[in-house]
Design a protein around this motif. Structure first.
Motif, PDB file in Angstrom:
ATOM      1  N   GLY A 121      -2.438  -5.419   4.514  1.00 49.13           N
ATOM      2  CA  GLY A 121      -2.862  -5.564   5.906  1.00 49.13           C
ATOM      3  C   GLY A 121      -3.852  -6.702   6.011  1.00 49.13           C
ATOM      4  O   GLY A 121      -3.991  -7.523   5.099  1.00 49.13           O
ATOM      5  N   GLY A 122      -4.566  -6.756   7.112  1.00 47.55           N
ATOM      6  CA  GLY A 122      -5.551  -7.800   7.304  1.00 47.55           C
ATOM      7  C   GLY A 122      -6.432  -7.559   8.496  1.00 47.55           C
ATOM      8  O   GLY A 122      -6.047  -6.873   9.445  1.00 47.55           O
ATOM      9  N   ASP A 123      -7.625  -8.099   8.464  1.00 46.83           N
ATOM     10  CA  ASP A 123      -8.697  -8.038   9.470  1.00 46.83           C
ATOM     11  C   ASP A 123      -9.728  -6.952   9.167  1.00 46.83           C
ATOM     12  O   ASP A 123     -10.755  -6.881   9.828  1.00 46.83           O
ATOM     13  N   ALA A 124      -9.466  -6.097   8.191  1.00 44.55           N
ATOM     14  CA  ALA A 124     -10.435  -5.066   7.791  1.00 44.55           C
ATOM     15  C   ALA A 124     -10.929  -4.239   8.979  1.00 44.55           C
ATOM     16  O   ALA A 124     -12.124  -4.015   9.150  1.00 44.55           O
ATOM     17  N   GLU A 125      -9.999  -3.758   9.798  1.00 44.53           N
ATOM     18  CA  GLU A 125     -10.369  -2.906  10.928  1.00 44.53           C
ATOM     19  C   GLU A 125     -10.808  -1.529  10.431  1.00 44.53           C
ATOM     20  O   GLU A 125     -10.359  -1.056   9.382  1.00 44.53           O
ATOM     21  N   VAL A 126     -11.671  -0.886  11.198  1.00 44.92           N
ATOM     22  CA  VAL A 126     -12.283   0.374  10.779  1.00 44.92           C
ATOM     23  C   VAL A 126     -11.242   1.413  10.361  1.00 44.92           C
ATOM     24  O   VAL A 126     -11.327   2.008   9.280  1.00 44.92           O
ATOM     25  N   ASP A 127     -10.261   1.653  11.215  1.00 47.92           N
ATOM     26  CA  ASP A 127      -9.265   2.687  10.920  1.00 47.92           C
ATOM     27  C   ASP A 127      -8.457   2.355   9.669  1.00 47.92           C
ATOM     28  O   ASP A 127      -8.037   3.253   8.935  1.00 47.92           O
ATOM     29  N   SER A 128      -8.239   1.080   9.423  1.00 44.99           N
ATOM     30  CA  SER A 128      -7.466   0.690   8.250  1.00 44.99           C
ATOM     31  C   SER A 128      -8.300   0.744   6.979  1.00 44.99           C
ATOM     32  O   SER A 128      -7.778   1.024   5.901  1.00 44.99           O
ATOM     33  N   VAL A 129      -9.589   0.460   7.083  1.00 48.20           N
ATOM     34  CA  VAL A 129     -10.469   0.660   5.925  1.00 48.20           C
ATOM     35  C   VAL A 129     -10.497   2.142   5.555  1.00 48.20           C
ATOM     36  O   VAL A 129     -10.451   2.508   4.371  1.00 48.20           O
ATOM     37  N   LYS A 130     -10.541   2.992   6.558  1.00 51.48           N
ATOM     38  CA  LYS A 130     -10.466   4.436   6.300  1.00 51.48           C
ATOM     39  C   LYS A 130      -9.139   4.794   5.639  1.00 51.48           C
ATOM     40  O   LYS A 130      -9.089   5.654   4.743  1.00 51.48           O
ATOM     41  N   ALA A 131      -8.047   4.134   6.069  1.00 48.36           N
ATOM     42  CA  ALA A 131      -6.728   4.385   5.471  1.00 48.36           C
ATOM     43  C   ALA A 131      -6.695   3.944   4.013  1.00 48.36           C
ATOM     44  O   ALA A 131      -6.037   4.587   3.174  1.00 48.36           O
ATOM     45  N   ILE A 132      -7.396   2.872   3.689  1.00 41.06           N
ATOM     46  CA  ILE A 132      -7.488   2.436   2.288  1.00 41.06           C
ATOM     47  C   ILE A 132      -8.225   3.479   1.459  1.00 41.06           C
ATOM     48  O   ILE A 132      -7.791   3.847   0.364  1.00 41.06           O
ATOM     49  N   LEU A 133      -9.323   3.974   1.986  1.00 45.10           N
ATOM     50  CA  LEU A 133     -10.093   4.995   1.263  1.00 45.10           C
ATOM     51  C   LEU A 133      -9.292   6.280   1.104  1.00 45.10           C
ATOM     52  O   LEU A 133      -9.467   7.013   0.116  1.00 45.10           O
ATOM     53  N   ALA A 134      -8.382   6.545   2.043  1.00 49.99           N
ATOM     54  CA  ALA A 134      -7.561   7.764   2.004  1.00 49.99           C
ATOM     55  C   ALA A 134      -6.285   7.588   1.181  1.00 49.99           C
ATOM     56  O   ALA A 134      -5.518   8.549   1.021  1.00 49.99           O
ATOM     57  N   GLY A 135      -6.027   6.375   0.694  1.00 50.69           N
ATOM     58  CA  GLY A 135      -4.850   6.144  -0.125  1.00 50.69           C
ATOM     59  C   GLY A 135      -3.575   5.859   0.656  1.00 50.69           C
ATOM     60  O   GLY A 135      -2.490   5.829   0.075  1.00 50.69           O
ATOM     61  N   GLN A 136      -3.683   5.615   1.950  1.00 53.27           N
ATOM     62  CA  GLN A 136      -2.506   5.294   2.760  1.00 53.27           C
ATOM     63  C   GLN A 136      -2.168   3.810   2.708  1.00 53.27           C
ATOM     64  O   GLN A 136      -1.004   3.424   2.733  1.00 53.27           O
ATOM     65  N   GLN A 137      -3.177   2.977   2.678  1.00 56.65           N
ATOM     66  CA  GLN A 137      -3.012   1.527   2.672  1.00 56.65           C
ATOM     67  C   GLN A 137      -3.632   0.996   1.391  1.00 56.65           C
ATOM     68  O   GLN A 137      -4.690   1.458   0.947  1.00 56.65           O
TER      69      GLN A 137
END
Length: 366
Positions: A275-291
């Motif tokens: 992904g890209g732009d480090a948006e809040v919801d996507s950073v959370k998705a990275i921490l959750a193992g989705q992204q």
């Protein structure tokens, strides 16, 4: 004599008030700067508009901010209105980089400096400067993240000899946005050679930019397309190993498509998602193992830096020395590039939290 003294005092008072008119910073700036943004659907545009306005206010300027709801004709009208009202300068994030030629020509005729922001203004000689990130590098970072995570390359970028094959799909950005094509060049530099030699396979057959483009970066469009790909190509047991995606909003659309199709994050069937732009919801998705990854753009620094260079230009200092130039089809536009970096789970704290981009509470980091 009294009349003469009063006149002198009046002139002095007028001069003092004029000097104060430059704003809190005392820089001497005055007038209104027009800021045109594409939409409010991407959270960063509002943040950046606010940062620009705050910085320009400190320099003594007012701002007029307009959002175009991702509609090019609306933005054309907004730009025409700003030129008519005589703004001192323009900062433009184009909905469609080729659609603003008429009002941009009017801005040039009126000696209004124009700064293209993030997205290159195309087919015009009215763009005086361009502030952006190196989006070719941006696309390449996501490609390299996939290659290294799949074991095709080592951490130094050298081939490991792992021939797979692995299955990958592509979700591109908007065909109306020059940035999307720069990201695509980053993809081609990293991923395409391994598609060509068979290490990576695009089983859907949708291998070109046009086949994989997502108009206006719309997450719902990306979701529907990925749902169709999964149904037609991966419902029979073929494993999807990775999806190259250049923007977090599109990644969230892909996640919705996958979960809706029965894929579970953390399972063997869950693919690597960039992904890209480090948006809040996507950073959370990275921490959750989705992204798996995103690309951090310090767009707050970009917004402040752009506002300052516009103020500097209006105050006679000129634009800064360019880092590079971009050919927009009519002329070469001088550009300043701002920093970016890859963020995976282990990078979240040092890159995003320790640098003050987010607090730990904002992204749910414990």
């Amino acid at each position: 004599m009294k009349k003469i003294l009063l006149a002198v005092l009046g002139l002095a008072l007028t001069a003092a008030l004029a000097a104060c008119g430059g704003g809190a910073s005392g820089s001497g700036g005055s007038g209104t700067i027009g800021i045109l943004m594409p939409s409010t659907t991407n959270a960063r545009w509002q943040i950046e508009a606010n940062q620009m306005s705050a910085t320009l206010k400190e320099r003594g300027y007012d701002t007029s901010v307009q959002f175009a709801n991702d509609d090019a004709p609306t933005q054309v009208s907004q730009l025409e209105d700003m030129v008519t009202k005589g703004v001192k300068a323009l900062i433009v994030v184009a909905v469609d980089g080729k659609a603003l030629g008429g009002p941009l020509a009017d801005a040039k005729a009126s000696n209004i400096p124009v700064v293209a922001y993030t997205r290159l203004l195309q087919k015009t000689d009215a763009a005086d400067f361009y502030t952006t990130f190196d989006y070719k590098k941006y696309g390449a970072l996501s490609g390299t993240a996939i290659l290294q995570r799949l074991g095709i390359q080592d951490k130094d970028g050298k081939d490991t000899g792992n021939k797979g094959p692995f299955n990958i799909e592509i979700v591109n950005g908007s065909p109306t946005d020059s940035v999307a094509y720069d990201m695509w060049e980053g993809y081609r530099a990293t991923i395409q050679p391994y598609v060509d030699n068979g290490t990576l396979r695009v089983l859907s057959g949708q291998t070109t930019f046009d086949q994989s483009a997502t108009l206006n970066w719309n997450p719902e469009t990306a979701q529907k397309r990925m749902e169709n790909i999964v149904t037609k190509t991966y419902s029979g047991g073929a494993k999807l190993d990775a999806v190259w995606v250049p923007y977090d909003g599109l990644t969230r659309g892909v996640i919705s498509a996958l979960t809706g199709s029965g894929f579970s994050p953390g399972s063997d069937r869950w693919p690597l998602l960039t992904g890209g732009d480090a948006e809040v919801d996507s950073v959370k998705a990275i921490l959750a193992g989705q992204q798996y990854s995103t690309v951090y753009l310090d767009y707050k620094a970009l917004a402040k830096g752009t506002a300052d260079l516009v103020a500097d230009k209006l105050e006679g200092k000129g634009f800064p020395k360019a880092d590079t130039e971009y050919d927009n089809g009519t002329t070469k536009v001088p550009a300043k590039l701002f920093d970016l970096s890859l963020v995976r789970k282990d990078d979240v704290k040092p890159v995003l939290v320790d640098r003050g981009f987010y607090t730990a509470d904002q992204i749910g980091l414990k």
